[in-house]
Write a protein that holds these residues in place. Sequence first.
Motif, PDB file in Angstrom:
ATOM      1  N   ASN A 113      -7.448  40.351   7.802  1.00 21.94           N
ATOM      2  CA  ASN A 113      -7.581  40.575   7.160  1.00 21.94           C
ATOM      3  C   ASN A 113      -5.893  40.942   6.254  1.00 21.94           C
ATOM      4  O   ASN A 113      -6.133  41.619   5.514  1.00 21.94           O
ATOM      5  N   ASP A 114      -4.786  41.330   7.129  1.00 24.61           N
ATOM      6  CA  ASP A 114      -3.106  41.682   6.861  1.00 24.61           C
ATOM      7  C   ASP A 114      -2.592  40.521   5.768  1.00 24.61           C
ATOM      8  O   ASP A 114      -2.376  41.075   5.019  1.00 24.61           O
ATOM      9  N   MET A 115      -3.723  38.973   5.967  1.00 24.66           N
ATOM     10  CA  MET A 115      -2.829  37.901   5.919  1.00 24.66           C
ATOM     11  C   MET A 115      -3.135  37.501   4.780  1.00 24.66           C
ATOM     12  O   MET A 115      -2.941  37.609   3.155  1.00 24.66           O
ATOM     13  N   SER A 116      -4.963  38.337   4.481  1.00 22.09           N
ATOM     14  CA  SER A 116      -5.493  37.743   3.092  1.00 22.09           C
ATOM     15  C   SER A 116      -4.773  38.873   1.732  1.00 22.09           C
ATOM     16  O   SER A 116      -4.692  39.035   1.112  1.00 22.09           O
ATOM     17  N   ASP A 117      -4.700  40.354   2.529  1.00 18.86           N
ATOM     18  CA  ASP A 117      -3.930  41.116   1.664  1.00 18.86           C
ATOM     19  C   ASP A 117      -2.871  41.206   0.688  1.00 18.86           C
ATOM     20  O   ASP A 117      -2.896  40.936   0.206  1.00 18.86           O
ATOM     21  N   ILE A 118      -2.091  40.656   1.905  1.00 17.56           N
ATOM     22  CA  ILE A 118      -0.479  40.007   1.370  1.00 17.56           C
ATOM     23  C   ILE A 118      -0.563  38.584   0.481  1.00 17.56           C
ATOM     24  O   ILE A 118      -0.366  39.273   0.021  1.00 17.56           O
ATOM     25  N   THR A 119      -1.635  38.435   0.737  1.00 17.38           N
ATOM     26  CA  THR A 119      -1.426  37.028  -0.042  1.00 17.38           C
ATOM     27  C   THR A 119      -1.932  37.330  -1.625  1.00 17.38           C
ATOM     28  O   THR A 119      -1.335  37.204  -2.628  1.00 17.38           O
ATOM     29  N   LEU A 120      -2.924  38.179  -0.979  1.00 18.18           N
ATOM     30  CA  LEU A 120      -4.239  38.580  -2.759  1.00 18.18           C
ATOM     31  C   LEU A 120      -3.019  39.212  -4.041  1.00 18.18           C
ATOM     32  O   LEU A 120      -2.764  39.332  -5.184  1.00 18.18           O
ATOM     33  N   GLY A 121      -2.454  40.035  -2.798  1.00 27.52           N
ATOM     34  CA  GLY A 121      -0.920  41.400  -3.593  1.00 27.52           C
ATOM     35  C   GLY A 121      -0.214  40.638  -4.471  1.00 27.52           C
ATOM     36  O   GLY A 121       0.254  40.595  -5.899  1.00 27.52           O
ATOM     37  N   LEU A 122       0.233  39.500  -3.548  1.00 24.14           N
ATOM     38  CA  LEU A 122       1.274  38.255  -4.193  1.00 24.14           C
ATOM     39  C   LEU A 122      -0.264  37.674  -5.149  1.00 24.14           C
ATOM     40  O   LEU A 122       1.338  37.634  -6.029  1.00 24.14           O
ATOM     41  N   ILE A 168       7.844  41.233  -2.411  1.00 25.97           N
ATOM     42  CA  ILE A 168       7.524  40.610  -1.436  1.00 25.97           C
ATOM     43  C   ILE A 168       7.460  41.056  -0.047  1.00 25.97           C
ATOM     44  O   ILE A 168       6.186  41.921   0.711  1.00 25.97           O
ATOM     45  N   ALA A 169       8.472  42.172  -0.480  1.00 25.82           N
ATOM     46  CA  ALA A 169       8.336  43.379   0.943  1.00 25.82           C
ATOM     47  C   ALA A 169       8.369  44.765   0.665  1.00 25.82           C
ATOM     48  O   ALA A 169       7.286  45.146   1.049  1.00 25.82           O
ATOM     49  N   GLY A 170       7.553  44.428  -1.113  1.00 21.49           N
ATOM     50  CA  GLY A 170       6.941  45.118  -1.088  1.00 21.49           C
ATOM     51  C   GLY A 170       5.633  45.672  -0.245  1.00 21.49           C
ATOM     52  O   GLY A 170       4.222  46.764  -0.277  1.00 21.49           O
ATOM     53  N   MET A 191       8.072  45.248   5.141  1.00 23.18           N
ATOM     54  CA  MET A 191       8.991  44.535   5.608  1.00 23.18           C
ATOM     55  C   MET A 191       8.866  44.329   6.704  1.00 23.18           C
ATOM     56  O   MET A 191       9.961  44.839   8.181  1.00 23.18           O
ATOM     57  N   ARG A 192       7.218  43.337   6.921  1.00 20.87           N
ATOM     58  CA  ARG A 192       7.321  43.935   9.149  1.00 20.87           C
ATOM     59  C   ARG A 192       7.593  42.144   9.136  1.00 20.87           C
ATOM     60  O   ARG A 192       6.796  41.142   8.071  1.00 20.87           O
ATOM     61  N   PHE A 193       8.483  40.929   9.037  1.00 18.04           N
ATOM     62  CA  PHE A 193       9.314  40.205   9.703  1.00 18.04           C
ATOM     63  C   PHE A 193       9.271  39.732  10.842  1.00 18.04           C
ATOM     64  O   PHE A 193       9.268  38.065  10.762  1.00 18.04           O
ATOM     65  N   GLU A 194       9.207  39.881  12.120  1.00 21.46           N
ATOM     66  CA  GLU A 194       9.222  40.053  13.392  1.00 21.46           C
ATOM     67  C   GLU A 194       8.101  39.194  13.420  1.00 21.46           C
ATOM     68  O   GLU A 194       7.055  39.655  13.369  1.00 21.46           O
ATOM     69  N   HIS A 195       8.416  37.731  14.029  1.00 24.35           N
ATOM     70  CA  HIS A 195       7.925  36.170  14.263  1.00 24.35           C
ATOM     71  C   HIS A 195       6.869  36.041  12.895  1.00 24.35           C
ATOM     72  O   HIS A 195       5.575  35.617  12.787  1.00 24.35           O
ATOM     73  N   LYS A 196       7.390  37.024  11.735  1.00 22.72           N
ATOM     74  CA  LYS A 196       6.398  36.226  10.330  1.00 22.72           C
ATOM     75  C   LYS A 196       7.347  35.642   9.230  1.00 22.72           C
ATOM     76  O   LYS A 196       8.428  36.009   9.427  1.00 22.72           O
ATOM     77  N   SER A 197       6.557  34.848   8.161  1.00 26.55           N
ATOM     78  CA  SER A 197       7.292  34.718   7.289  1.00 26.55           C
ATOM     79  C   SER A 197       6.744  34.356   6.135  1.00 26.55           C
ATOM     80  O   SER A 197       5.223  34.288   6.365  1.00 26.55           O
ATOM     81  N   PHE A 198       7.336  35.025   4.654  1.00 23.04           N
ATOM     82  CA  PHE A 198       6.484  35.296   3.404  1.00 23.04           C
ATOM     83  C   PHE A 198       6.953  34.368   2.542  1.00 23.04           C
ATOM     84  O   PHE A 198       8.409  34.282   2.457  1.00 23.04           O
ATOM     85  N   LEU A 206      10.918  26.447  -4.342  1.00 26.10           N
ATOM     86  CA  LEU A 206      10.288  27.377  -2.858  1.00 26.10           C
ATOM     87  C   LEU A 206      11.386  28.463  -2.500  1.00 26.10           C
ATOM     88  O   LEU A 206      13.122  28.340  -2.235  1.00 26.10           O
ATOM     89  N   LEU A 207      10.948  29.802  -2.120  1.00 27.58           N
ATOM     90  CA  LEU A 207      11.677  30.734  -1.646  1.00 27.58           C
ATOM     91  C   LEU A 207      10.877  31.603  -0.661  1.00 27.58           C
ATOM     92  O   LEU A 207       9.568  31.051  -0.505  1.00 27.58           O
ATOM     93  N   SER A 208      11.527  32.587   0.054  1.00 22.89           N
ATOM     94  CA  SER A 208      11.192  32.504   1.698  1.00 22.89           C
ATOM     95  C   SER A 208      11.804  33.953   2.049  1.00 22.89           C
ATOM     96  O   SER A 208      12.796  34.580   1.992  1.00 22.89           O
ATOM     97  N   LEU A 209      11.034  34.770   2.383  1.00 23.05           N
ATOM     98  CA  LEU A 209      11.550  36.220   3.396  1.00 23.05           C
ATOM     99  C   LEU A 209      11.256  36.233   4.563  1.00 23.05           C
ATOM    100  O   LEU A 209       9.764  36.561   5.076  1.00 23.05           O
TER     101      LEU A 209
END
Length: 582
Positions: A62-71, A108-110, A114-121, A130-133
């Motif tokens: 759900n967290d991944m889906s919400d982030i992708t949907l928000g972006l 992306i941070a918004g 700002m939860r980046f540990e073990h994650k990539s956006f 391509l850009l990454s955070l």
Amino acid sequence: MFRKISYQKKTLFIYTALVITIFVVFIVIYGFAQTKNMKDITDSSIEQLSVKAASQFESILNDMSDITLGLAANETVHEILEMVNRSSDEGNYFQNHPEEKRKIQREIAGVSGMRFEHKSFDVMSANFDLLSLNIYPEQLPEKSRIREIDWVKYMTENRQSKLILPVGRDEYGRTQNEVFSFVRVIQDEFERYGMVDVQYEKKLLDDIFKVKLQENEMQVIVLYNNELFYATEGAPLQELENLDDTAYTISSQFLNNYEMKIFMLARTSDYMKPVYDTVRTIIVLGVIVLSFIIFVVYIISYNLNKPIRELRNYIDHMDYLSLSLDFNADSSNDEIKLLANAFENMFEGIKRTRDELIEAHTREIKANYDVLQAQINPHFIHNILSVIGMIGYEKNAPEIMDMCAALTRMLQYTTQTGQRTTVVGLEFEHARTYLQLMKYRYLDILDFQIELDEEMEQVEIPKFVLQPVVENCFQHSFVDSEKPVYRICVKGAITKDGWEISVDDNGSGFTEESVRELNKQFRGIEERIKSRSKIPDMQIGGLALNNTYARLFIYSGGEITLRVGSSFMGGSCVVIAKSHKS
């Protein structure tokens, strides 16, 4: 054949068979019960673990889906990607335009918090810019390499709107750790601007699914569209369709929103090992104990055989009428049977005698109880009747009606001799009626107070135990008293240890000598009852306390006590009490 075997061999055979049977039955019942109990506990534990793991996994999705949907729905991202897609730069647009890169990274941070540990956006334009955070070193692949990534080609060619990628290597080459991704197309109703890829490391799934049951690692398999998405080490992937229910205990959960199936497995041999070890230990110990018991039974039966045979011969040859011996021995070797036959008549006679003694003693106790209960002092009735006669003779007073009604209630309660017990509420009502009648006799020089806790009203006690104690105040405490007003206080209350009924007065009270004498009489009554001796006749003068003590002791077996002493009002105090500790 068995009847001809000697007692020693019978004892050895029977006890050995009995012990073996009990041991085998115990092992079977214990093993079955422990197995079933362990199976039930394991089923419940696995179910709880699988529900918890599924809930945590669904929360990640759900967290991944919400982030992708928000972006994907972010207007700033749309505007920048629209501008990037119109650019003709051969290289990565975002490397040459850091301002637009920072704008998207802020978005992306918004969304991600700002939860980046073990994650990539990652955000990718339609031209594969391509850009990454993330926390990885800034090392992005070339456009040509990005264009050849399998899932990028699949999303581009099939125009899919979203895709969940199973656990595998990082296609961008930024980390050696295995990852899984949630990809969504960034688009509106007119145009596809690019894609957003939220990528989490496998460690997050390991933290959820690597759980233990009784120190044994659980095995987990996750399927996405019936294809393998994730599996713990050692999971039986090839056997999933044909798993043996006896070899594994399985709990499954379904995430319908993501077409995910989660299977949590526990090997039966792992979680049942403590039960198997315990059963094996019991069997080994049982064999040792069984061998020892057989040896002990053999020694005992061997040593018992000789005295039993001698006793058998003695009883078998005895003439109970002339006390002479007859040595015509029976040829049977069953000594216990012969011994039982010889004593059978003796036991029957003893049993009849014992029953007759018990019955006689029971009748005596019952008669003593009835006699004690029947000894109610009638003197006060004659006194009241005299008062009623004088008032009726001198004047036509309304008090006569009250006195007659009260006397009627007392007579009704007194004559109900069919019941030996009553409740405290009725005893207090009877005592109140008695004191009301005595009030007519003593008029203004008598004052009484009665208090009873509501919780005590239904407590069961022997009948006629309270009124004789109240009567004792008039017969003894007030006889030599010169108080201008006689005061009596009757209270019943629940205490922390049980309940208590107290009768206090302001009369002359008990002397130390009279208290010692009463306690001595109480002990004598108690000893006679315990030794089943005859209880001495207690005439009218000794009824108030001795009679009450005897009836309370017989009724309660000593649990209800009666104490005498000094009152807080300066006179005598009698307390009837029962403690829960009695």
